[in-house]
Structure formats: C-alpha cells, structure tokens
Write an enzyme that holds these catalytic residues in place. Structure first.
Site, PDB file in Angstrom:
ATOM      1  CG  ASN A 124      -0.423   0.214   2.482  1.00  0.00           C
ATOM      2  OD1 ASN A 124       0.861   0.339   2.521  1.00  0.00           O
ATOM      3  ND2 ASN A 124      -0.922  -0.263   3.605  1.00  0.00           N
ATOM      4  CD1 TRP A 125      -0.168   3.697  -2.692  1.00  0.00           C
ATOM      5  CD2 TRP A 125      -1.042   5.812  -2.595  1.00  0.00           C
ATOM      6  NE1 TRP A 125      -0.669   4.088  -3.999  1.00  0.00           N
ATOM      7  CE2 TRP A 125      -1.001   5.192  -3.925  1.00  0.00           C
ATOM      8  CE3 TRP A 125      -1.345   7.117  -2.187  1.00  0.00           C
ATOM      9  CZ2 TRP A 125      -1.719   5.879  -5.043  1.00  0.00           C
ATOM     10  CZ3 TRP A 125      -2.095   7.740  -3.424  1.00  0.00           C
ATOM     11  CH2 TRP A 125      -2.190   7.216  -4.828  1.00  0.00           C
ATOM     12  CB  CYS A 126       3.439   3.736   3.694  1.00  0.00           C
ATOM     13  SG  CYS A 126       4.626   2.739   3.065  1.00  0.00           S
ATOM     14  CB  VAL A 127      -1.332   6.854   3.969  1.00  0.00           C
ATOM     15  CG1 VAL A 127      -2.194   8.149   4.450  1.00  0.00           C
ATOM     16  CG2 VAL A 127      -0.504   7.291   2.674  1.00  0.00           C
ATOM     17  CB  VAL A 265      -7.324 -21.426   0.697  1.00  0.00           C
ATOM     18  CG1 VAL A 265      -8.715 -22.054   1.351  1.00  0.00           C
ATOM     19  CG2 VAL A 265      -6.224 -21.602   1.815  1.00  0.00           C
ATOM     20  CG  HIS A 526      -8.601   2.582   1.078  1.00  0.00           C
ATOM     21  ND1 HIS A 526      -8.691   3.813   1.101  1.00  0.00           N
ATOM     22  CD2 HIS A 526      -7.300   2.063   1.028  1.00  0.00           C
ATOM     23  CE1 HIS A 526      -7.318   4.237   0.974  1.00  0.00           C
ATOM     24  NE2 HIS A 526      -6.579   3.320   1.131  1.00  0.00           N
ATOM     25  CG  HIS A 570      -5.305   6.083   3.345  1.00  0.00           C
ATOM     26  ND1 HIS A 570      -4.595   6.156   2.046  1.00  0.00           N
ATOM     27  CD2 HIS A 570      -5.598   7.582   3.473  1.00  0.00           C
ATOM     28  CE1 HIS A 570      -4.573   7.215   1.599  1.00  0.00           C
ATOM     29  NE2 HIS A 570      -5.303   8.141   2.172  1.00  0.00           N
TER      30      HIS A 570
END
Length: 590
Positions: A124-127, A265, A526, A570
C-alpha cells in the site's frame, strides 16, 4: 503483464544483500506433523497480527497459509518513496481487474491487492490514518457491541502502533498529539522523514484560507477535519508492514507458529453435520499441484481480505444459494450477504505544473544518489511516502442527503492528498515539475460486490466496487474537486502553481466535473464490507460481533471484509486495531 522496476540492473544487484532470508516454509511437505489449533487463511495485514498474538501462548499452535511469496529481500516494498508504484502489475499483486464500472463511463480498472506476506500492508501507500470517532461508534451501533466503538478501540490502535521520530529527526512540536498515539506496539508510524519544498506553502495556505482548510494538529485524534501533517507506516526510514512488524524473524522462530508460503486455498470443508454445521477443514494447493487438506482442532480464521474471503466462502458453498447455483457450486449454508456490501474509496489525482525544481520528478529522473543515501543511512527523500500533508472536508450542509453516508457531523465526506510531485505509479514525463492534489470520496453510499465467475475455485472472481455509482457519490466527488480548486487558488500558490496539467481547470460546470470524474477516477483500493458484521442473531450480515461466521461452527473472519462501512481513512490502521481486538476475543474464548 511483466513487472518493471524503476532501477537499473546495476542498482538491482544491490537489492538482495540488504536482508537475510528468514526461515519460512515453502513446501507443503515441510509442514510439521502436528494438529494445529488454528489455521489462518491469509498472511496479510490481519492474518499476521493474529498469527503473532495467538502464538504468544506457547501452548497454542497456528498454521498460516499465505498465497504469495515472502516480503524479505523485496526492496521495492521497503523503500517508502516507491510505495505508490507497487499498485502496478507484479508478482506481489493479485493483479485483479474490476467489472465495467457504470460510474466510470463503463471503464474497468485494475484492482490491486497484496499477494505477498503482509498482504496489502506490504504494497500500500504507507499512509496511516484512522478515520473519525463516529466511524467506529457506527460500527458499535450496527453490531450491537460497544467494544467496536472509538473509545474502546482506541487502545487497540495504540497497542498496534510504535510511534517513532521521523528519519531526519526534525522538531515535530505541534505536528502531532502524543496523547493519541502508541509507543510500545509493533507497527512503526512516523511523520515525514525528509522536508519538501511545499511543506511551508501548505501550512501558509491553511493560515490564509482557514475554515474548511484550517490546520489540524493530529488527524488521528478521531476528529480528522481540516489539514494536518500526514503520518505513514514507516520505521527508521523503511516501510513497516504487518510482515516486518508481526512476522519479524524473532516471531517466526516460535516453534508453535508455522507459515507456509505460495499456497492458494480453494475452500473450507465441512467436518461435522447438524443443525449448525462445522467447517474446520481447509483445502489448498501449491502452484498447480495436488489438492491437500488439513484440519484445525479449534478454528479456521479467514483473513484472505475483502476479495479473497468471500471468494473462499462461496467456493465452500456458503453464500447466496441462487448465486452459487448459477455457477454450479452446491449451496450448503444459506448466507446471502456473503460478497455483498462492498464499499471503496473512489480517487482522482489532479496534477499542476509548478515553478519549482525540488519535486519528486527531480528525484525520479536521477534516483541513484538518493537510493545510495537511503541504502547507507536510511535517510533522505526515499524515506518519504506519497504525502507530507493530508486534508479532510465535508460538503456544504445544504447538499447533505438524508440519511448521510458519513457517520456523523464530524466525519469527512472527502479527502485531499497533497503530493510534492507525481507519485511513482504515474509515468514520468520528460520535463516539468508538478504538485498533485488528489481527491477521494471517503464516505461513499455506493455498494458493490464480489461474486464467483465459475465453479473453478482458482478462477478470478468478479469484482464490482461500484465506484461513483450513486448520484450522492458523484456529488461528493464534484464538491471535493471544487474544494481542491479553491485550495489551489490560495494566495501562497500564486507564483508557485503555473498551470493545470490534468484538465481539471477545463471542468467548470457540474456536468463537466461529473464527466471529468467519470473519465479519470479510479480506486485507492480500500475495499471493505463483503463479510460484514451485524448484531448476533440478525438475519443480515455475515459475521456476529465476535467475528464468528453466522450459521456455522469453527470459522471466524478477521480482515477488512467485516467492516460494515468503509471508514473515512486509509484502512490499514483500522485493520490493525480490529485484528488486535479480535486476537483478544479469540483468546478469551479458550
């Protein structure tokens, strides 16, 4: 599509010397011959938290089945600056595509989901944003469980969080509120680690404009409205993911924890009949190999995410009988809300050409010096995520629908990400420097779904996020774009912003703004809601407030799919907190 790195072969040769390979099981034959108490399907954000917390008890054994490879040694998942580029097709992404979106002028779009240990927290964007207190109070109301309220969940946000000084150790006084953060958790969170030339301009704009753009000292306090400093999942200049935090080598050494990589799975298997059937078996394969089965003595925990979890449930015969029969899957448990109620955040990135030369473009055109600084010291521009500042706003009161899609009067309808240049997922032009103001609808009313494409359990599902499907969501996006225009017209930008580089200035009327949105919007990936929690005994929903699967014994769901509404944030911070509480709920059950 083939994954392409921004690095030259010379730089790529440096990648794999940074970290030693941790011990992870990569072959089915290496699974210990023991009976596991818990089998966790998915080693993503939620699965990693559960694997760690449940094995704190040395008498509890856990097997994690992860479809992707290890995160260790994958440099592009370590450098915060490169975070936004990981949404491109790669081995670390499921590389999904949506159905045609009516709200996006009939376009289908790529739909990134993490296919790597740590899941989407690794790509992800690390936000790091939490949303509003009202978001979680609404969870509590819908589920009938006050434990999901903001006041009760705040301690789990703090429990997961390891707040640390930014990489440049600048004076952070007034940039955050220490009282709302955690300092003893596992996931690193910090402010921006390297200054950008727009930082003082953004703060000046908040002072010049005030009102909806007023400065907010800490957007993670539960009251996010306004503009404040952004926080990221960054620790000592590197991405902090669920894998690096909760499945660090010291945790993987636990003898009661087994993590098997590269296994997909297909379904969970009924192991007992009765009025309420039990499902404690799991069927899976490695590559295109033979199907294997294994059984948990206590529970199966589905943590495969908002796409993967409903797909596995439906392949197991748990879902809407009509939908299952339509693709040739025999229904076993009538649970019609499986795969429904998907909500997500529509997003549009809006670039302007600027009078500056210290934007991301300068770094991207010559990344080697910056990379070498990061490699040597974990400092410099590569420690920064896509934003230093972020804003949240509401549409005018006269336009608010009844019922409002936002959780309350202190909850935003839209978000503005302020970026010092083009994020790395946007192709680099040969010249020019830019600022990007990105608009998100964070309180969508639209709902979509995840459905099976066929009765082949390994076939990709049909993903319909329903982006901008309702008139209300179109209105919110329209107002967000208008707000961005007003912000870009602050006096401080008069000599810095030169011209529109994306066409937003040409969209003047509401109809033109709607057309611009339909042509340019995508997703900030998201998704939530496809296994929503509801009150215990309620006919709707998929899981009870303790996250047990309704109408079934032996199965729990813990991931973003259980959230009945997408928070105005986020989502990774919420998943960490939810998973921490879920671990305590599960421990208390035994």
């Amino acid at each position: 599509m083939q994954h392409r790195s921004i690095f030259s072969p010379v730089l790529l040769s440096l990648l794999f010397s940074l970290l030693a390979q941790a011990v992870l099981i990569e072959k089915i034959s290496q699974i210990p011959n023991v009976e596991f108490d818990f089998i966790i399907i998915g080693g993503g954000t939620a699965g990693s938290v559960l694997a760690n917390r449940l094995t704190e008890n040395c008498n509890t054994s856990v097997l994690v089945l992860e479809a992707g490879p290890s995160n260790i040694g994958v440099l592009e998942t370590q450098i915060p600056f490169l975070a936004s580029g990981l949404v491109r097709p790669s081995p670390y992404n499921w590389n999904y595509t949506t159905t045609d979106q009516v709200g996006l002028a009939g376009r289908n779009i790529s739909y990134p989901r993490g296919h790597i240990l740590g899941g989407s927290s690794s790509i992800n964007w690390c936000v790091y944003t939490r949303g509003s207190a009202e978001d979680f109070d609404r969870f509590a109301e819908v589920s009938g469980d006050s434990g999901w309220s903001w006041n009760k969940l705040l301690r789990y946000f703090k429990k997961s969080e390891k707040w640390r000084a930014p990489a440049d150790h600048h004076n952070t006084t007034g940039q955050f509120d220490p009282s709302v953060h955690g300092f003893n958790g596992l996931v690193g969170v910090s402010l921006a680690g390297y200054p950008t030339e727009i930082d003082p301009l953004v703060i000046t704009a908040t002072q010049q404009l005030g009102g909806e753009y007023a400065y907010n000292q800490d957007i993670n306090s539960g009251m996010p409205l306004g503009i404040g400093w952004g926080t990221g999942t960054v620790l000592h200049g590197q991405r902090s993911s669920a894998a690096t935090a909760y499945l660090a080598p010291k945790f993987l050494e636990r003898p009661n924890l087994t993590v098997l990589l590269d296994v997909q799975v297909s379904r969970i298997i009924q192991t007992a009949n009765g009025t309420t059937p039990a499902f404690r078996g799991v069927e899976f394969r490695q590559g295109n190999g033979t199907l294997h089965q294994i059984t948990a003595s206590k529970e199966i925990i589905l943590s495969a995410g908002t796409v993967g979890t409903p797909q596995i449930l439906m392949n197991s015969g748990i879902g809407n009988p009509a939908d299952l029969n339509a693709v040739g899957v025999t229904p076993i448990v009538d649970l019609p809300d499986v795969g429904s109620n998907l909500s997500d955040h529509p997003v549009i990135s809006n670039p302007w050409l600027v009078n500056g030369n210290e934007t991301f473009e300068t770094i991207r055109r010559d990344p080697k010096p910056v990379f070498l600084e990061w490699k040597a010291n974990k400092t410099g521009p590569f420690t920064d995520i896509v934003l230093d500042h972020i804003g949240f706003g509401r549409i005018p009161p006269s336009l608010i629908a009844s019922p409002d899609s936002a959780a309350g009067p202190n909850t935003p309808h839209y978000e503005m990400i302020i970026t010092n240049g083009l994020p790395t997922f946007i192709p680099l032009p040969p010249s020019g420097n830019f600022i990007v103001l990105t608009a998100l609808v964070v309180a969508p009313s639209s709902r979509g779904s995840v459905k099976l494409r066929s009765n082949n359990p390994f076939d990709t599902p049909l993903i319909d996020p329903g982006l901008l499907k309702t008139d209300y969501d179109k209105l919110i996006m329209r107002e967000a774009l208008k707000s961005i225009k007003r912000f870009s017209a602050a006096p401080v930008w008069s000599t810095y912003i030169l011209s529109d580089a994306g066409g937003l200035s040409d969209a003047v009327t509401d109809a033109q703004l709607d057309a611009y949105a339909a042509a340019n919007a995508g997703t900030l990936f998201h998704p939530v809601g496809t296994a929503s929690m509801s009150k215990k005994g309620a006919p709707n929903g998929v899981v009870d407030p303790d996250l047990r699967l309704k109408k079934v014994h032996g199965v729990r769901v813990v991931d973003a799919s259980i959230m009945p509404f997408v928070p105005s944030a986020h989502t990774v911070a919420s998943v960490y907190a939810i998973s921490e509480r879920a671990a305590d709920i599960i421990k208390a059950s035994y």
